[in-house]
Design a protein around this motif. Structure first.
Motif, PDB file in Angstrom:
ATOM      1  N   GLU A 257      17.814 -24.437 -25.193  1.00  0.00           N
ATOM      2  CA  GLU A 257      17.472 -23.061 -25.559  1.00  0.00           C
ATOM      3  C   GLU A 257      17.622 -22.125 -24.365  1.00  0.00           C
ATOM      4  O   GLU A 257      18.099 -20.984 -24.508  1.00  0.00           O
ATOM      5  CB  GLU A 257      16.031 -22.997 -26.093  1.00  0.00           C
ATOM      6  N   ASN A 260      21.399 -21.456 -23.708  1.00  0.00           N
ATOM      7  CA  ASN A 260      21.942 -20.544 -24.728  1.00  0.00           C
ATOM      8  C   ASN A 260      21.474 -19.117 -24.486  1.00  0.00           C
ATOM      9  O   ASN A 260      22.257 -18.161 -24.607  1.00  0.00           O
ATOM     10  CB  ASN A 260      21.519 -21.001 -26.134  1.00  0.00           C
ATOM     11  N   GLN A 261      20.177 -18.963 -24.147  1.00  0.00           N
ATOM     12  CA  GLN A 261      19.651 -17.619 -23.913  1.00  0.00           C
ATOM     13  C   GLN A 261      20.274 -16.998 -22.668  1.00  0.00           C
ATOM     14  O   GLN A 261      20.604 -15.801 -22.664  1.00  0.00           O
ATOM     15  CB  GLN A 261      18.125 -17.661 -23.772  1.00  0.00           C
ATOM     16  N   GLN A 262      20.452 -17.794 -21.611  1.00  0.00           N
ATOM     17  CA  GLN A 262      21.060 -17.270 -20.384  1.00  0.00           C
ATOM     18  C   GLN A 262      22.498 -16.805 -20.640  1.00  0.00           C
ATOM     19  O   GLN A 262      22.928 -15.767 -20.110  1.00  0.00           O
ATOM     20  CB  GLN A 262      21.044 -18.333 -19.286  1.00  0.00           C
ATOM     21  N   LYS A 264      23.640 -15.718 -23.495  1.00  0.00           N
ATOM     22  CA  LYS A 264      23.545 -14.484 -24.281  1.00  0.00           C
ATOM     23  C   LYS A 264      23.167 -13.295 -23.387  1.00  0.00           C
ATOM     24  O   LYS A 264      23.713 -12.190 -23.532  1.00  0.00           O
ATOM     25  CB  LYS A 264      22.501 -14.657 -25.385  1.00  0.00           C
ATOM     26  N   ILE A 265      22.231 -13.526 -22.440  1.00  0.00           N
ATOM     27  CA  ILE A 265      21.814 -12.450 -21.523  1.00  0.00           C
ATOM     28  C   ILE A 265      22.988 -11.988 -20.667  1.00  0.00           C
ATOM     29  O   ILE A 265      23.207 -10.775 -20.490  1.00  0.00           O
ATOM     30  CB  ILE A 265      20.652 -12.942 -20.634  1.00  0.00           C
ATOM     31  N   MET A 295      13.229  -8.913 -24.837  1.00  0.00           N
ATOM     32  CA  MET A 295      13.510 -10.302 -25.222  1.00  0.00           C
ATOM     33  C   MET A 295      12.486 -11.255 -24.588  1.00  0.00           C
ATOM     34  O   MET A 295      12.222 -11.176 -23.400  1.00  0.00           O
ATOM     35  CB  MET A 295      14.920 -10.699 -24.775  1.00  0.00           C
ATOM     36  N   ARG A 297      11.609 -14.395 -22.924  1.00  0.00           N
ATOM     37  CA  ARG A 297      12.450 -15.305 -22.156  1.00  0.00           C
ATOM     38  C   ARG A 297      11.987 -16.763 -22.295  1.00  0.00           C
ATOM     39  O   ARG A 297      10.793 -17.055 -22.236  1.00  0.00           O
ATOM     40  CB  ARG A 297      12.442 -14.925 -20.667  1.00  0.00           C
ATOM     41  N   VAL A 298      12.962 -17.634 -22.452  1.00  0.00           N
ATOM     42  CA  VAL A 298      12.714 -19.076 -22.439  1.00  0.00           C
ATOM     43  C   VAL A 298      12.760 -19.542 -20.987  1.00  0.00           C
ATOM     44  O   VAL A 298      13.711 -19.241 -20.265  1.00  0.00           O
ATOM     45  CB  VAL A 298      13.775 -19.836 -23.272  1.00  0.00           C
TER      46      VAL A 298
END
Length: 635
Positions: A257, A260-262, A264-265, A295, A297-298
């Motif tokens: 996760e 994927n988030q990094q 997207k950022i 957002m 953050r994870v």
């Protein structure tokens, strides 16, 4: 049972817990784990009301009975016997016993119905509370925790801190609370006592919360794990092994996760950077920037298992024979430790020295280190250089040194980077290495002393309880370090996970001789569980190395001893039957109207009843002791 809601607890500006939640249900056996400094012991003190939360609530029923064992109890002092101290757990029964004794004295001169009724009521309540068996229960638990019958009559203040802690634990267990809060209960315990405590806790009907660094103990006792980390409390359904597997799985999911988030950022940041300067796209860029700021953050997954990143350095390897013990004899007043004992430590041996407290483990280590006088010989081999780690060595630390300076002075061959890496393994990170030794806690000093031992130039290490005061993470680091160590060592520890992962030979003292098992701790445990009884004559050390000790048949003398014990058991059984008949007859007399109306007669028969009851209890205890002895000989 206990509900912790949005708990925040601050020490100065630091939040040890930040809106943490936890619900303890009846019957749960929970292991509370986490690195040192994450607030495990503090949380137990908050639950019992010693500390007040900064914010949030802790709810529990008013009549909830909590048994709390903590290291502060080491300071408890008393001139009473440990049996008396343990029996302080029975407050109501003790009060009733004293009141009954006073009424029995009073009844010798005052035969009024009021006194008789009071006596009858007190005796009924005392019996309902199982008052006649409280001493037996105290004996049983103290024996399980390693106290002999003679020890139980010694004053508490004649015992060391570790043994006092066991008395405090016995007192808490005798109180039969609804929930047990145990902070490092296996500290200062030997392996037999730990195993007894495991069995006891597994059959305990209430809830249990245990803070411990003993992985095997947690695996055996708990059915849930709660991890204290970054101000939160995270539950896992299962024992410690399940927790490791589940945490690894959650970590993999979180890592995915995070990646994927990094990605997207970064994509969003590139779009914002590209279009923010264009008037026609500025509004869209602003909108994306706000969405990015909002957002959630994870977090990336932290590595909770750092690896040892340094190499041990010797200036010279040892010869083949490291230590040779011959005809060793050692005794103290009233106790013999070794008699004509032989032992051989060879290059590359990784030895775990195990056994119950009082069998001479630490004495043997001091003999090997040359720090204990004895009769016999203990020869150190060619080119052997020794470092001895023991808890008392904390006193040799230089109080005005910083932690880093202490290691620099001891291990000049290591670079500062290597030394800081070693200290990081033992939880001294960043500016922690510049703390003065004098401001450290006992546990922190122990970690510094252990770090010093691991930077030594020695090719032979003697380690006495090196895992004391270490959390699970630090124990893992010590295991890695000793697995990489190319020299020889002998270690005493009650941490079975540690022993199982570092030792290739097991030493134990039996019949005042040094015995050796040529294998790992797990293999030794399997062999020992099947062993009928030790061989009647000592097995030479060389023979032990070639083959595992063999099970011996019972000698003729054992059969003769069994016959005598069985005869004695039959006689006690007859005595018990006779006493039971006497007690029953006396009970019938006490219940008769004729006796109840005669105050003098009632007092006389009641005295006889108490005396017979006491004799019966003593006979039953003798029967149990004999039966246990017979079972051991027959097994």
């Amino acid at each position: 049972m206990i509900s912790i809601n949005d708990l925040t607890f601050r020490i100065g500006s630091r939040a040890l817990y930040d809106e943490a939640n936890w619900h303890i249900k009846p019957g749960e056996r929970i292991g509370l784990i986490g690195a040192n400094g994450t607030g495990k012991s503090t949380l137990l003190k908050i639950i019992v009301g010693e500390y007040a939360p900064s914010e949030g609530t802790i709810s529990m029923s008013k009549d909830l009975k909590i048994g709390y064992l903590n290291q502060d109890l080491l300071s408890y002092d008393s001139h009473h016997s440990i049996l008396h101290v343990a029996m302080e757990a029975f407050e109501r029964q003790n009060r009733l016993h004293d009141e009954i004794e006073e009424l029995l004295k009073k009844i010798e001169t005052d035969y009024s119905e009021e006194v008789l009724n009071k006596l009858s009521d007190k005796q009924q309540e005392f019996e309902a509370l199982d008052g006649y068996n409280i001493e037996y229960r105290a004996n049983e638990i103290l024996a399980g925790l390693g106290f002999s019958a003679e020890d139980q009559h010694r004053p508490l203040n004649t015992f060391s801190g570790g043994w006092r802690m066991r008395v405090m634990l016995a007192k808490i267990l005798l109180q039969t609370p609804d929930i047990l809060l145990l902070d490092e209960p296996t500290n200062h315990m030997d392996l037999p006592s730990i195993k007894w405590l495991e069995s006891y806790l597994m059959s305990f009907e209430g809830a249990i919360v245990i803070v411990s660094h003993d992985r095997y103990f947690l695996d055996k006792v708990v059915n849930r794990i709660v991890e204290s980390r970054k101000g939160k409390l995270t539950p896992y359904a299962g024992n410690y092994t399940f927790y490791l597997e589940e945490k690894a799985l959650r970590g993999e999911i979180q890592k995915g996760e995070f990646k994927n988030q990094q990605a997207k950022i970064k994509q969003e940041e590139r779009l914002i950077e590209r279009f923010k300067a264009k008037a026609s796209k500025a509004k869209m860029a602003q909108s994306r920037m706000k969405a990015l700021d909002k957002m959630e953050r994870v977090e990336d997954v932290d590595d909770d298992n750092p690896t040892v990143n340094f190499k041990f350095k010797f200036s010279k390897p040892s010869g083949r024979h490291v230590i040779k013990i011959e005809d060793a004899y050692k005794s103290y007043p009233n106790i013999e430790i070794l008699r004509n004992a032989d032992g051989l430590i060879e290059k590359g041996d990784k030895i775990a020295l195990i056994g119950a407290n009082g069998k001479g483990k630490s004495t043997l280590l001091r003999i090997i280190a040359g720090a204990e006088a004895f009769d016999g010989t203990c020869e150190t081999g060619h080119n052997v250089t020794t470092t001895f780690f023991a808890q008392h060595q904390l006193e040799s630390l230089h109080l005005e040194n910083t932690i880093l300076e202490e290691l620099q002075a001891f291990a000049p061959k290591h670079t500062d980077t290597e030394l800081r890496g070693i200290l990081g393994c033992f939880l001294f990170t960043g500016d922690d290495v510049f703390k003065k030794i004098r401001v450290l806690s006992g546990g922190e000093k122990s970690r510094v002393a252990l770090a010093k031992s691991l930077t030594t130039d020695s090719n032979f290490l003697i380690l006495d309880e090196p895992t004391n005061h270490l959390d699970i993470q630090s124990v893992n680091i010590l295991i890695q370090a000793l697995q990489q160590y190319e020299g020889t060592f002998i270690a005493v520890s009650h941490d079975r996970y540690f022993l199982d992962n570092v030792a290739n030979k097991i030493w134990f003292i039996e019949n005042m001789d040094i015995k050796e098992y040529p294998g790992t701790y797990a293999e030794y445990e399997e062999w020992n569980s099947k062993r009928v009884q030790p061989a009647p004559t000592p097995i030479p050390m060389k023979a032990q190395k070639e083959e595992k000790p063999k099970i011996q048949e019972k000698p003729v003398s054992t059969q003769s001893q069994l016959k005598k014990l069985n005869d004695k058991l039959q006689n006690i059984e007859k005595e018990i039957a006779s006493l039971e008949a006497q007690v029953k007859a006396t009970e019938a007399e006490l219940a008769s109207d004729a006796v109840y109306g005669d105050q003098a007669k009632l007092a006389e028969i009641n005295k006889k009843y108490q005396a017979d009851k006491h004799l019966l209890d003593a006979a039953q205890k003798s029967w149990e002791a004999l039966a246990s002895e017979i079972m051991e000989l027959e097994s």
